[in-house]
Motif scaffolding. Sequence first.
Motif, PDB file in Angstrom:
ATOM      1  N   ARG A   1       1.306   3.378   2.290  1.00  0.00           N
ATOM      2  CA  ARG A   1       2.017   3.515   3.564  1.00  0.00           C
ATOM      3  C   ARG A   1       3.207   2.545   3.658  1.00  0.00           C
ATOM      4  O   ARG A   1       4.183   2.835   4.341  1.00  0.00           O
ATOM      5  CB  ARG A   1       1.040   3.315   4.733  1.00  0.00           C
ATOM      6  N   CYS A   2       3.143   1.401   2.973  1.00  0.00           N
ATOM      7  CA  CYS A   2       4.307   0.500   2.901  1.00  0.00           C
ATOM      8  C   CYS A   2       5.498   1.248   2.295  1.00  0.00           C
ATOM      9  O   CYS A   2       6.639   1.019   2.667  1.00  0.00           O
ATOM     10  CB  CYS A   2       4.025  -0.695   1.994  1.00  0.00           C
TER      11      CYS A   2
ATOM     12  N   VAL B   1      -0.629  -0.229   8.525  1.00  0.00           N
ATOM     13  CA  VAL B   1      -2.046  -0.435   8.170  1.00  0.00           C
ATOM     14  C   VAL B   1      -2.310  -1.751   7.444  1.00  0.00           C
ATOM     15  O   VAL B   1      -3.334  -2.388   7.683  1.00  0.00           O
ATOM     16  CB  VAL B   1      -2.637   0.790   7.418  1.00  0.00           C
ATOM     17  N   CYS B   2      -1.386  -2.186   6.555  1.00  0.00           N
ATOM     18  CA  CYS B   2      -1.647  -3.442   5.833  1.00  0.00           C
ATOM     19  C   CYS B   2      -0.740  -4.570   6.300  1.00  0.00           C
ATOM     20  O   CYS B   2      -0.774  -5.667   5.734  1.00  0.00           O
ATOM     21  CB  CYS B   2      -1.561  -3.240   4.325  1.00  0.00           C
TER      22      CYS B   2
ATOM     23  N   CYS C   1       0.859  -1.179   0.000  1.00  0.00           N
ATOM     24  CA  CYS C   1       0.000   0.000   0.000  1.00  0.00           C
ATOM     25  C   CYS C   1       0.904   1.241   0.000  1.00  0.00           C
ATOM     26  O   CYS C   1       2.132   1.145   0.060  1.00  0.00           O
ATOM     27  CB  CYS C   1      -0.954  -0.020   1.191  1.00  0.00           C
TER      28      CYS C   1
ATOM     29  N   CYS D   1       4.102  -2.900   8.018  1.00  0.00           N
ATOM     30  CA  CYS D   1       3.291  -1.711   7.667  1.00  0.00           C
ATOM     31  C   CYS D   1       2.210  -1.493   8.732  1.00  0.00           C
ATOM     32  O   CYS D   1       1.543  -2.439   9.163  1.00  0.00           O
ATOM     33  CB  CYS D   1       2.656  -1.896   6.290  1.00  0.00           C
TER      34      CYS D   1
HETATM   35 ZN   LIG Z   1       1.031  -1.193   3.710  1.00  0.00          ZN
END
Ligand SMILES: [Zn+2]
Length: 269
Positions: free
Chosen positions: A172-173, A246-247, A170, A244
């Motif tokens: 954010r990654c 979030v994911c 994602c 990450c």
């Molecule tokens: Zn992510």
Amino acid sequence: MSFTDEQLERYSRHILLKEVGTKGQKKLLESRVLIIGAGGLGAPAALYLAAAGVGKIGIADADAVDLSNLQRQVIHSTPDVNKPKVLSAKEKMTAINPDIEVTTYQTFVSAANILDLISGYDFIIDGTDNFPAKFLINDACVIAKKPFSHAGIIRFQGQLMTYVPGRGPCYRCVFQNPPPPEAVPTCRQAGVIGAMGGIIGSLQAMETVKYIIGKGDLLTGSLLTYNALTMEFRKIRLPRRDSCAVCGNTPAILEPFDYEEAVCDLPTG
Ligand SMILES: [Zn+2]
């Protein structure tokens, strides 16, 4: 559904393609895409998706058209100055293709409304112009398991990636957190070449169409960068990060949240 004679003619150049055909065109007509931001990126994306016959298109933007937008936001015209961007955009989209339904959201997208907004759509386009919005859209799409297209443009540079749940990283990654305010140029100083929105926003429309018809390779697991001065496109392979926030495997972010007010109003919108 069956096609009318008018639809067969309107979409004939799609239907001729073996990758699209009547089956792919039917998928486009039955699909629902939300475009967040009716600016430099959202303008070409909205025009091409309307023309392509994406049946239901949502467009979200709180702003009114400003004279300084017209250098790049080609969905708006001089008589539209001061008109809400979503209304100006809807007029152009339905003029191109009366087959489609356009829903407008004249609102700031925030943690309070984003999950509701995206819930009715199959694919989301991030056409926003600031880091807090980009992280918000990413987190909400990961949490709600919605695919989306990320893009950013500044000066003579653009970048693009596509997130599909379960297939690659994602946003954010790759970027982890918004940059500190002092690291970001104030955007009215930075500028952006108008055609950059046309190129990168059109690529977002291309990724959306490919996702809907299920053909070709998406930019999942890769970030595409474009430098207009050197005329170089680069595709950088990027893995999903297990850590990450979030994911990842043990996500800390379980619901969308708002960063401090946008410190930088990047001229991408
Ligand atoms: Zn992510």
